[in-house]
Motif scaffolding. Structure first.
Motif: not given
Lengths: 225, 225
Positions: A28-35, A68-72, A93-99, A116-122
DNA sequence: AGAACAACTATACCTACGTTTGTAATGCGC
DNA sequence: GCGCATTACAAACGTAGGTATAGTTGTTCT
């Protein structure tokens, strides 16, 4: 599709991780940009990708980093990517983020060594904390790897016979026993042993033994410990 | 409320874990009973509780074991219990099971060292696999702990002076340097050093050095490694 | 007070370790 | 063929490690 940060850094809570690179794989472009903005705002360098394939094709610099890695993801999923990286002996080392995650996904990720494994929104701070923990982990791993690599390169400057002597010294044999084992005269063992100490830059036998420990060198042990 | 199994065992895939105890903390009576039956059917010993408090109050036998823990419990929750056990230095491997979990829970559990985090319904074999992995982990941990404990008890048979000499020997100092360091005659160091070798049952200096490594003994190191 | 033990040292002796100097055969690359 | 690294050994010497015997001093237990 890479957004490379300018190498400015603005201190703040990420100071300990200065010079670290945060890789982002997020379609996701906007997510990538905000990260990207988030990490740059605390002085971290960022390299972002839209897919796992893109990251695999790019040459990864050899510095402290985390992912920082999106799951999907399109193509290889985040979890599959984690497996691939492990297979390729890439230990970032990997930090997962996912919605749209579920428990089995998060468990698989954590079993696979994720930080870590974070769910959006975090909250931003949650992610930053995870990134700091991840880079710190990477720094320590690199440090340990470096130590082993240095010792290994020293060890490889030894001739085959010298390596053999070092192994037997490490098991605790006396010179005459080593000589018998290798079919040599004791004086020859003494000389090779001297070479070993010099080439390995060991200041004492204790030092040399510890080196063999970190190198994992041991022959058939006639010792117990 | 304990259901102790008869110590029969019927082989099968759990053979490697024979003699292991599976603790269960689960408030639902029928679930508890079915878990107990499952584990007993593969020859595992079982001790079941209805709450964390019950388990904390019972005296845990010192054998290879693991804990199957419901997340949602009356009183202390499963996750809180995990924290408590860690605080009390009880390192039993934990497998969480839950019907109403979420991702943050599972991540917290895994970060806390859990072996697995299963959501109901799960297949019997999944749980058994997790239990086998958990008991294996416990067995290895106990083995390592035992080694350290044995060395520690040997080390404690040394007089204070002998311990001091051992430390300095481990750092690689020569007898005369040790003597200077401790304000002793070299001959005295030699004699104490001999005592150290005998009392620690070290067959060689290499052996002794390795012991100091597993004991974590080192003084100010004039060495690098 | 006397026995028992720890910490500590000395003399003497032996073994193990380490280095230096010198010799020599083998094999590899240019 | 020449240079070089590797492997191997010997003589000679010096240092470090280790043990046995014997003795002193101080504490602690009885």
């Amino acid at each position: 599709m890479n957004e490379r940060s300018n190498p400015q850094r603005e201190g703040s809570s990420a100071e300990a991780s200065a010079n670290a690179i945060v890789f982002i794989v997020e379609d996701d472009v906007s997510m990538r940009r905000s990260l990207t903005n988030l990490f740059q705002s605390v002085g971290l360098d960022v390299v972002a990708f839209g897919s796992a394939r893109e990251m695999l094709q790019s040459k990864l610099p050899d510095v402290v980093s985390c992912l920082v890695l999106d799951v999907r993801l399109p193509g290889l999923s985040g979890l599959e990517f984690q497996t691939e990286l492990a297979k390729s002996n890439i230990h970032i080392p990997i930090i997962f983020i996912t919605g749209h995650g579920d428990i089995p996904m998060s468990v698989r990720a954590m079993k696979g060594g994720a930080v870590d494994f974070l769910t959006k929104p975090f909250r931003d701070q949650e992610l930053l904390d995870a990134v700091i923990a991840a880079t710190e982990r990477d720094r320590k791993r690199r440090e340990a790897d470096q130590t082993v690599a240095n010792l290994k390169s020293l060890f490889e400057t030894l001739s085959p016979r010298e390596q053999a002597v070092m192994k037997l010294v490490a098991t605790g044999l006396m010179n005459k026993q080593i000589a018998a084992e290798l079919g040599l005269a004791e004086i020859t063992v003494k000389i090779y042993r001297g070479h070993v100490m010099k080439k390995m830059r060991a200041r004492s036998l204790a030092d040399l033994i510890r080196m063999t420990e970190t190198l994992g060198i041991r022959s058939n042990r006639p010792e117990q410990t």
